[in-house]
Design an enzyme around this catalytic site. Structure first.
Site, PDB file in Angstrom:
ATOM      1  N   SER A 102       0.827  -1.199   0.000  1.00  0.00           N
ATOM      2  CA  SER A 102       0.000   0.000   0.000  1.00  0.00           C
ATOM      3  C   SER A 102       0.872   1.264   0.000  1.00  0.00           C
ATOM      4  O   SER A 102       1.703   1.432  -0.881  1.00  0.00           O
ATOM      5  CB  SER A 102      -0.965  -0.046   1.195  1.00  0.00           C
ATOM      6  OG  SER A 102      -2.010   0.877   1.027  1.00  0.00           O
TER       7      SER A 102
ATOM      8  N   ASP B 179      -5.404  -3.452  -3.082  1.00  0.00           N
ATOM      9  CA  ASP B 179      -4.471  -3.102  -2.008  1.00  0.00           C
ATOM     10  C   ASP B 179      -3.944  -4.336  -1.272  1.00  0.00           C
ATOM     11  O   ASP B 179      -4.705  -5.158  -0.759  1.00  0.00           O
ATOM     12  CB  ASP B 179      -5.192  -2.185  -1.018  1.00  0.00           C
ATOM     13  CG  ASP B 179      -4.259  -1.470  -0.068  1.00  0.00           C
ATOM     14  OD1 ASP B 179      -3.466  -2.157   0.609  1.00  0.00           O
ATOM     15  OD2 ASP B 179      -4.306  -0.233  -0.001  1.00  0.00           O
TER      16      ASP B 179
END
Length: 336
Positions: free
Chosen positions: A66, A179
């Site tokens: 991320s 993500d």
């Protein structure tokens, strides 16, 4: 020669890591750093890296999830100064202008973010870097962790930080990627799989984050209402098959798949040491919420302070490893 390749027995749907286009790097490995997810709190990652640089620590393997993928890629590519300049120039107006509305797959199309990443990384690829870099994403619908180790940095970073429901997923080599924090918030396994023998973990998660609390609330409601994971779209269906256009995966299907994965991840406790770093640094960023990018400078300083506080343990760990021959430094590739 070291090959960053798929672990034996890693099969689709098992939760084991899979690699996208493995890359071979020459030379021995030594110290790895695992940069976790946490949105705006990722500023602390920059502070950690800056302070390690000041203290002469050479990092050989960089793993990111991320926001950790963004900072890790910028660091490995020698673009940390540019990333900092970009972050420090942010205003609420600039942040809002990054949001190009969409309804298919996510609330934000992400093309403006793509342009920012393209400006930061250009056409740089993993293969161009002097360090090992691995970025973690999650594949829907199964929730398999995917280690990105080749191709364009901008595309890989975009995949690793595509928050489900917020940003449209990234379709990469026939897989729908979102993500990586969904499956591995702190990518220690990824760093070890790519040859790191000593791993420094940097955890910037926070139980106080408003978005984290919202996600936990959604998972709680989902478990109470659904009782069991529904069929949000199975492989082979129009809405579930990999490789379809983003417009064929609805916002609700992305959210549904992601909740399935999040619930399974929460109920699974790692049973081995591969997920544990040799030393864990937790910068004191718990008061920062994920959207507070305007507090970037503060977060950087907190990261520096965290290294200062951890230095006695860190220097002892690295010194013991060096004396025992656990790792070999690659001073010629010193980048921090």
């Amino acid at each position: 020669m070291r090959l960053c390749s798929e672990p034996a027995g890693a099969l689709p749907g098992t939760g084991a890591h899979s690699f996208v286009s493995p890359v071979t790097w020459p030379g021995p490995s030594s110290i790895g750093i695992a940069l976790g997810g946490g949105a705006a709190r990722g500023a602390a990652h920059v502070g950690v890296l800056r302070e390690l640089e000041r203290r002469g620590i050479s990092i050989d393997v960089v793993a990111g999830t991320s926001i950790g993928a963004l900072v890790g890629a910028a660091y490995a590519a020698g673009r940390l100064d540019q990333l900092e300049a970009l972050a420090r120039s942010l205003t609420w107006g600039k942040l809002l202008r990054l949001a190009d509305p969409a309804l298919d797959g996510g609330l934000v199309r992400g093309q403006r973010l793509d342009a920012v990443l393209q400006g930061l990384f250009g056409e740089l690829k993993f293969e161009d870097l002097p360090q090992r870099l691995v970025l973690v994403a999650a594949a829907l619908p199964d929730g398999d962790p995917v280690m990105l180790t080749s191709g364009r940095l901008a595309e890989a970073v975009r995949a690793s930080m595509s928050v489900p429901g917020l940003f449209q997923p990234v379709w990469h080599q026939g897989r729908c990627l979102v993500d990586g924090g969904l499956v591995e918030l702190l990518p220690v396994r990824a760093a070890k799989a790519c040859g790191a023998e000593v791993v420094i973990g940097v955890d910037i998660s926070s139980p106080n984050d408003i978005w984290g609390r919202l996600t936990e609330w959604m998972k709680h409601i989902y478990v109470r209402v659904a009782r069991r994971p529904p069929r949000w779209g199975q492989p082979g269906s129009r809405n579930g098959s990999a490789g379809q256009a983003i417009g064929h995966l609805s916002l609700w299907q992305v959210v549904g798949h992601s909740l399935d994965v999040a619930v399974r991840s929460r109920e699974t406790v790692p049973g081995d040491d591969e997920a544990q770093p040799d030393i864990l640094i937790r910068p004191a960023v718990q008061t920062m919420h994920g959207h507070e990018f305007l507090r970037w400078a503060e977060g950087v300083q907190v990261g520096r302070t965290a290294v200062e506080e951890a230095w006695p343990r860190l220097s002892r760990l690295l010194g013991d490893a060096s004396h025992s021959g656990t790792f070999t430094s690659r001073a010629s590739l010193l980048r921090i």
